[in-house]
Design an enzyme around this catalytic site. Structure first.
Site, mmCIF file in Angstrom:
data_model
loop_
_atom_site.group_PDB
_atom_site.id
_atom_site.type_symbol
_atom_site.label_atom_id
_atom_site.label_comp_id
_atom_site.label_asym_id
_atom_site.label_seq_id
_atom_site.Cartn_x
_atom_site.Cartn_y
_atom_site.Cartn_z
ATOM 1 N N GLU A 62 -3.239 7.851 -4.534
ATOM 2 C CA GLU A 62 -3.464 7.165 -5.812
ATOM 3 C C GLU A 62 -4.705 7.742 -6.458
ATOM 4 O O GLU A 62 -5.710 7.891 -5.756
ATOM 5 C CB GLU A 62 -3.672 5.665 -5.586
ATOM 6 C CG GLU A 62 -2.379 4.923 -5.461
ATOM 7 C CD GLU A 62 -2.548 3.422 -5.313
ATOM 8 O OE1 GLU A 62 -3.561 2.874 -5.785
ATOM 9 O OE2 GLU A 62 -1.660 2.808 -4.725
ATOM 10 N N ARG A 102 0.849 -1.191 0.000
ATOM 11 C CA ARG A 102 0.000 0.000 0.000
ATOM 12 C C ARG A 102 0.887 1.243 0.000
ATOM 13 O O ARG A 102 1.877 1.301 0.753
ATOM 14 C CB ARG A 102 -0.908 0.023 1.230
ATOM 15 C CG ARG A 102 -2.049 -0.977 1.175
ATOM 16 C CD ARG A 102 -3.057 -0.621 0.078
ATOM 17 N NE ARG A 102 -4.182 -1.525 0.021
ATOM 18 C CZ ARG A 102 -4.317 -2.529 -0.855
ATOM 19 N NH1 ARG A 102 -3.373 -2.763 -1.746
ATOM 20 N NH2 ARG A 102 -5.396 -3.286 -0.846
ATOM 21 N N HIS A 136 -0.657 0.489 -9.865
ATOM 22 C CA HIS A 136 -1.350 -0.469 -8.987
ATOM 23 C C HIS A 136 -1.873 -1.673 -9.810
ATOM 24 O O HIS A 136 -3.080 -1.909 -9.870
ATOM 25 C CB HIS A 136 -2.499 0.216 -8.229
ATOM 26 C CG HIS A 136 -2.904 -0.521 -6.981
ATOM 27 N ND1 HIS A 136 -3.363 0.113 -5.852
ATOM 28 C CD2 HIS A 136 -2.923 -1.849 -6.694
ATOM 29 C CE1 HIS A 136 -3.654 -0.785 -4.925
ATOM 30 N NE2 HIS A 136 -3.401 -1.986 -5.403
#
Ligand code: GLV
Length: 328
Positions: free
Chosen positions: A268, A239, A287
């Site tokens: 993000e 993360r 991601h």
């Protein structure tokens, strides 16, 4: 009897949508980007089930607006920090997720990042595409060899362990640190448990495999970079907020570490003017660690099955809060 109503907050594999359509009136958000908050709230009002993503904030306000018919929240991801699980449990709503099926894809991608960042693949590719490749040069694009080097794993859950297994093929010396020591695995996979300072000090490649929680927020920051080797490569497919991005920028810029390979960022998506984007020694993927066809297909299927089970009053195949069943 009318079918239950569900909202699916993004397109997933068509077979999975079909599974849901068979049992429910299905409203599917067709856009690439998430529904804005006000639209999401209006979409979930009165639904029986919700299939959501990490990019949707599923909090108690949303559950309140969804109303008393909401029987299941099915997330297509292994992480679920976007969901207020406590609030769901309080309402007796099971929360589904998709663990296990993305472990190999994510472990493979961790290696992709280690190799690409360590051996300057993107940097080299950009050089070629910019028309700058003129000769073979003994001192161009030198990077860190992975074979026989020391790998530090912070977090030895499902994904961390799969990375360790792959690392044995590269004859890496594998160190790990976790809140739980896994003595049962140490001999079989040649793992050495060390404290945090030792893993920072000794790792040539340091890879993060922890959940995001208050203890892991900015786990790697200024102090940690000052302990790491100047030749170290930091990899994050966990993360974004586990690394302090400001401290990372300065560590990369000032040579406190050699390179970073990130699949996740804070925030993000990363803003277009983020200083990390200016660094050649920082590679950033959007991601996509779990984005193998195999993993995403299975994630779609499990998320759809969880949704269907929840609508039909059956136990979810993968449930974050099984305690909801103890109450009934
Ligand atoms: C992706 O990051 C996931 O949690 O599945």
């Amino acid at each position: 009897m009318s079918k239950p109503k569900v909202f699916i907050s993004r397109e997933i594999f068509p077979e999975a949508i079909e599974m849901v359509r068979k049992v429910a009136d299905t409203d599917l958000w067709p856009e690439e980007t998430p529904a804005p908050r006000d639209v999401l709230l209006s979409k979930v009002s009165g639904v029986d089930g919700l299939l959501c993503l990490l990019t949707d904030k599923i909090d108690s306000e949303l559950m309140e607006i969804a109303g008393p018919r909401l029987k299941v929240i099915s997330q297509i991801a292994v992480g679920y920090e976007n969901i207020d699980v406590k609030a769901a449990t309080k309402r007796g709503i099971p929360v589904g997720y998709t663990p296990g099926v993305l472990t190999h894809a994510t472990a493979d991608f961790t290696f992709t990042l280690m190799l690409a960042a360590g051996r300057r693949l993107i940097d080299g590719t950009n050089f070629v595409k910019a028309g700058k490749w003129r000769t073979w040069h003994p001192l161009h694009f030198l990077g860190k060899e992975i074979y026989g080097s020391t790998l530090g794993l912070i977090g030895l859950g499902r994904i961390g362990l799969e990375v360790a297994k792959r690392a044995t093929g590269f004859q890496m010396n594998i160190l790990y640190h976790d809140i739980v020591r896994r003595r049962d695995l140490e001999e079989q996979y040649s793992l050495t448990y060390v404290d945090r300072d030792t893993i920072l000090k000794q790792s040539d490649f340091l890879s993060l495999h922890v959940n995001l929680n208050p203890e892991t927020y900015h786990l790697i920051s200024e102090k940690e970079f000052s302990i790491m080797k100047s030749t170290a490569v930091l990899v994050n497919a966990a993360r974004g907020p586990v690394i302090d991005p400001n401290a990372l920028y300065w560590a990369l810029k000032n040579g406190e570490i050699a390179a970073a390979g990130l699949d996740v960022t804070e925030p993000e998506p990363i803003p277009d003017d983020d200083p990390l984007l200016t660094l050649d020694n920082c590679i950033i993927a959007p991601h996509i660690a779990s984005a193998s066809i195999e993993a995403r297909q299975e994630m779609s299927r499990i998320a759809a099955q969880n949704l269907v089970n929840g609508l039909q009053g059956e136990k979810l195949v993968e449930c974050v809060n099984p305690e909801v069943y103890a109450k009934t």
